[in-house]
Design a protein around this motif. Structure first.
Motif, PDB file in Angstrom:
ATOM      1  N   LYS A 169       0.727  -1.184   0.010  1.00 39.94           N
ATOM      2  CA  LYS A 169      -0.029  -0.046   0.124  1.00 39.94           C
ATOM      3  C   LYS A 169       0.834   1.324   0.160  1.00 39.94           C
ATOM      4  O   LYS A 169       0.707   2.112  -0.680  1.00 39.94           O
ATOM      5  CB  LYS A 169      -0.837  -0.099   1.304  1.00 39.94           C
ATOM      6  N   ILE A 170       1.843   1.348   0.904  1.00 38.85           N
ATOM      7  CA  ILE A 170       2.794   2.257   1.019  1.00 38.85           C
ATOM      8  C   ILE A 170       3.492   2.709  -0.732  1.00 38.85           C
ATOM      9  O   ILE A 170       3.676   3.740  -0.838  1.00 38.85           O
ATOM     10  CB  ILE A 170       3.962   2.266   2.036  1.00 38.85           C
ATOM     11  N   LEU A 171       4.143   1.477  -0.920  1.00 36.22           N
ATOM     12  CA  LEU A 171       4.701   1.836  -2.691  1.00 36.22           C
ATOM     13  C   LEU A 171       3.600   2.179  -3.590  1.00 36.22           C
ATOM     14  O   LEU A 171       4.173   2.953  -4.341  1.00 36.22           O
ATOM     15  CB  LEU A 171       5.274   0.359  -2.765  1.00 36.22           C
ATOM     16  N   ARG A 172       2.409   1.584  -3.574  1.00 38.51           N
ATOM     17  CA  ARG A 172       1.271   2.076  -4.456  1.00 38.51           C
ATOM     18  C   ARG A 172       0.818   3.515  -4.167  1.00 38.51           C
ATOM     19  O   ARG A 172       0.394   4.093  -5.174  1.00 38.51           O
ATOM     20  CB  ARG A 172       0.349   0.925  -4.103  1.00 38.51           C
ATOM     21  N   ASP A 173       0.723   3.941  -3.153  1.00 34.70           N
ATOM     22  CA  ASP A 173       0.476   5.296  -2.848  1.00 34.70           C
ATOM     23  C   ASP A 173       1.477   6.360  -3.193  1.00 34.70           C
ATOM     24  O   ASP A 173       1.209   7.593  -3.620  1.00 34.70           O
ATOM     25  CB  ASP A 173       0.179   5.652  -1.401  1.00 34.70           C
ATOM     26  N   LYS A 174       2.733   5.805  -3.203  1.00 31.35           N
ATOM     27  CA  LYS A 174       3.943   6.738  -3.841  1.00 31.35           C
ATOM     28  C   LYS A 174       3.781   6.983  -5.339  1.00 31.35           C
ATOM     29  O   LYS A 174       4.164   8.157  -5.700  1.00 31.35           O
ATOM     30  CB  LYS A 174       5.087   5.834  -3.366  1.00 31.35           C
ATOM     31  N   LYS A 175       3.096   5.843  -5.846  1.00 33.43           N
ATOM     32  CA  LYS A 175       2.864   6.366  -7.390  1.00 33.43           C
ATOM     33  C   LYS A 175       1.909   7.173  -7.855  1.00 33.43           C
ATOM     34  O   LYS A 175       1.131   7.921  -7.796  1.00 33.43           O
ATOM     35  CB  LYS A 175       2.734   4.944  -8.149  1.00 33.43           C
TER      36      LYS A 175
END
Length: 175
Positions: A169-175
């Motif tokens: 989720k953290i990595l996805r929100d960064k995009k």
């Protein structure tokens, strides 16, 4: 005869789990389609509705029923109920409860009701994995599995799984 019935039980377990692994993914995609422009949203939701209906009624439900039939037959042919099987049956009951919760979400989405966020559905998607690990460990390890170590291992697995979802989720929100 016993081994043929047991083999059929395992085959339908695999197809049932395939459906339970993929169905929540379709729920997630269907939910996320709501963020698309109206034309794309309508086209995606129409396609996901077809895919979900075919998967649910064509593979997942029949596999759940056949898993139960061949599982009960295997149990009957065993002629005994070892302790590990009693614990496994508790997990199996939990798995059928999970299956019914997926059915509720399926019916809601078929009616255009989206009660859960894609993140909540991602977490719910992993419940089948937890059941799979617990049941397979019980069946393979049987009596040599100490109850305490089994619970500790399962809890560590759940923590690892939830951590992976959080990181994703953290990595996805960064995009």
């Amino acid at each position: 005869m016993y081994l043929y019935i047991k083999a059929l039980h395992i085959i339908f377990i695999v197809t049932w789990f395939a459906g339970m692994f993929y169905m929540p993914r379709l729920f997630i995609y269907n939910t996320e389609a709501g963020d698309k422009p109206e034309a794309a949203k309508a086209a995606l939701r129409e396609q996901f509705a077809i895919m979900m209906k075919r998967l649910w009624y064509g593979i997942t439900w029949p596999s759940a029923v056949l898993t139960l039939i061949f599982g009960l037959t295997t149990w009957h042919l065993m002629g005994a109920t070892p302790e590990w099987l009693k614990v496994k049956l508790l997990f199996v009951i939990g798995l059928y409860i999970y299956h019914f919760t997926l059915h509720v979400i399926f019916k809601q989405q078929q009616q255009g009701v989206f009660k859960y966020s894609s993140q909540q559905l991602r977490i719910w998607n992993e419940v089948a994995t937890i059941f799979l690990v617990a049941i397979v460990m019980l069946v393979v390890v049987k009596q040599s599995l100490s109850f305490l170590w089994g619970i500790v291992g399962l809890l560590l697995f759940v923590i690892l799984l939830m951590s992976a979802i959080k990181i994703y989720k953290i990595l996805r929100d960064k995009k």
